[in-house]
Design a protein around this motif. Structure first.
Motif, PDB file in Angstrom:
ATOM      1  N   THR A 187       6.056  -1.261 -11.243  1.00 51.46           N
ATOM      2  CA  THR A 187       6.408   0.086 -11.690  1.00 51.46           C
ATOM      3  C   THR A 187       5.458   1.083 -11.056  1.00 51.46           C
ATOM      4  N   VAL A 188       6.020   2.025 -10.334  1.00 53.13           N
ATOM      5  CA  VAL A 188       5.229   3.076  -9.689  1.00 53.13           C
ATOM      6  C   VAL A 188       5.463   4.363 -10.469  1.00 53.13           C
ATOM      7  N   SER A 189       4.420   4.805 -11.153  1.00 49.27           N
ATOM      8  CA  SER A 189       4.575   5.952 -12.032  1.00 49.27           C
ATOM      9  C   SER A 189       3.234   6.648 -12.219  1.00 49.27           C
ATOM     10  N   SER A 190       3.297   7.954 -12.407  1.00 46.08           N
ATOM     11  CA  SER A 190       2.078   8.707 -12.688  1.00 46.08           C
ATOM     12  C   SER A 190       1.915   8.903 -14.190  1.00 46.08           C
ATOM     13  N   ASN A 193       0.825  -1.194   0.000  1.00 45.22           N
ATOM     14  CA  ASN A 193       0.000   0.000   0.000  1.00 45.22           C
ATOM     15  C   ASN A 193       0.864   1.251   0.000  1.00 45.22           C
ATOM     16  N   SER A 194       0.284   2.358  -0.405  1.00 42.23           N
ATOM     17  CA  SER A 194       0.983   3.651  -0.411  1.00 42.23           C
ATOM     18  C   SER A 194       2.333   3.549  -1.120  1.00 42.23           C
ATOM     19  N   LEU A 195       2.315   2.982  -2.295  1.00 36.60           N
ATOM     20  CA  LEU A 195       3.558   2.768  -3.031  1.00 36.60           C
ATOM     21  C   LEU A 195       4.193   4.077  -3.458  1.00 36.60           C
ATOM     22  N   LYS A 196       5.521   4.067  -3.507  1.00 38.85           N
ATOM     23  CA  LYS A 196       6.296   5.262  -3.821  1.00 38.85           C
ATOM     24  C   LYS A 196       7.067   5.047  -5.128  1.00 38.85           C
ATOM     25  N   PHE A 197       7.410   6.150  -5.777  1.00 37.70           N
ATOM     26  CA  PHE A 197       8.170   6.091  -7.026  1.00 37.70           C
ATOM     27  C   PHE A 197       9.400   5.189  -6.882  1.00 37.70           C
ATOM     28  N   GLU A 198      10.110   5.380  -5.773  1.00 40.07           N
ATOM     29  CA  GLU A 198      11.389   4.698  -5.596  1.00 40.07           C
ATOM     30  C   GLU A 198      11.256   3.200  -5.326  1.00 40.07           C
ATOM     31  N   GLU A 199      10.021   2.728  -5.248  1.00 42.14           N
ATOM     32  CA  GLU A 199       9.814   1.294  -5.038  1.00 42.14           C
ATOM     33  C   GLU A 199       9.622   0.539  -6.352  1.00 42.14           C
ATOM     34  N   THR A 200       9.815   1.242  -7.426  1.00 38.99           N
ATOM     35  CA  THR A 200       9.850   0.578  -8.729  1.00 38.99           C
ATOM     36  C   THR A 200      11.034  -0.376  -8.769  1.00 38.99           C
ATOM     37  N   ALA A 201      10.737  -1.645  -9.060  1.00 34.78           N
ATOM     38  CA  ALA A 201      11.782  -2.663  -9.026  1.00 34.78           C
ATOM     39  C   ALA A 201      11.206  -3.981  -9.522  1.00 34.78           C
ATOM     40  N   VAL A 202      12.094  -4.933  -9.719  1.00 39.63           N
ATOM     41  CA  VAL A 202      11.664  -6.314  -9.919  1.00 39.63           C
ATOM     42  C   VAL A 202      11.578  -6.950  -8.539  1.00 39.63           C
ATOM     43  N   TYR A 203      10.438  -7.527  -8.243  1.00 40.68           N
ATOM     44  CA  TYR A 203      10.210  -8.154  -6.951  1.00 40.68           C
ATOM     45  C   TYR A 203      10.346  -9.672  -7.117  1.00 40.68           C
TER      46      TYR A 203
END
Length: 120
Positions: free
Chosen positions: A117-120, A83-93
């Motif tokens: 991918t966390v992006s607007s 929840n409340s994902l941030k831009f910088e949490e874009t990654a391969v999980y």
């Protein structure tokens, strides 16, 4: 053979939520700890969250209060609610599991990874 298969990644806006799933299959006797790691471009792979067979959890400080790890032992599946994902949490999980196979051998297994991918 043991396999881990992840699902649930995708594109989400900042502040949004995603739920990742990882199912283990194959010649499994027992699954010990299960966890989620992530790796962003140019960065090392880092632990996000882990859960022991008995349910004890461990989280990276950066995700505490926003991410929840859980598991369904009957389904050999681990989940990560983000929840409340941030831009910088874009990654391969990546899903990870410590598994004892049917022949009594312990092994450390990884899934193929799922892109978040966390992006607007």
């Amino acid at each position: 053979q043991v396999q881990l298969v992840e699902s649930g990644g995708g594109l989400v806006q900042p502040g949004g939520s995603l739920r990742l799933s990882c199912s283990a299959s194959g010649s499994i006797f027992r699954i010990n700890a299960m966890g989620w790691y992530r790796q962003a471009p140019g960065n090392q792979r880092e632990l996000v969250a882990a859960i022991a067979n008995g349910g004890i959890t461990n989280y990276a400080d950066s995700v505490k209060g926003r991410f929840t790890i859980s598991r369904d032992n009957a389904k050999n599946t681990v989940y990560l609610q983000m929840n409340s994902l941030k831009f910088e949490e874009t990654a391969v999980y990546y899903c990870n599991a410590d598994i004892r196979n049917s022949w009594g051998r312990d092994g450390d297994y990884w899934g193929q990874g799922t892109q978040v991918t966390v992006s607007s």
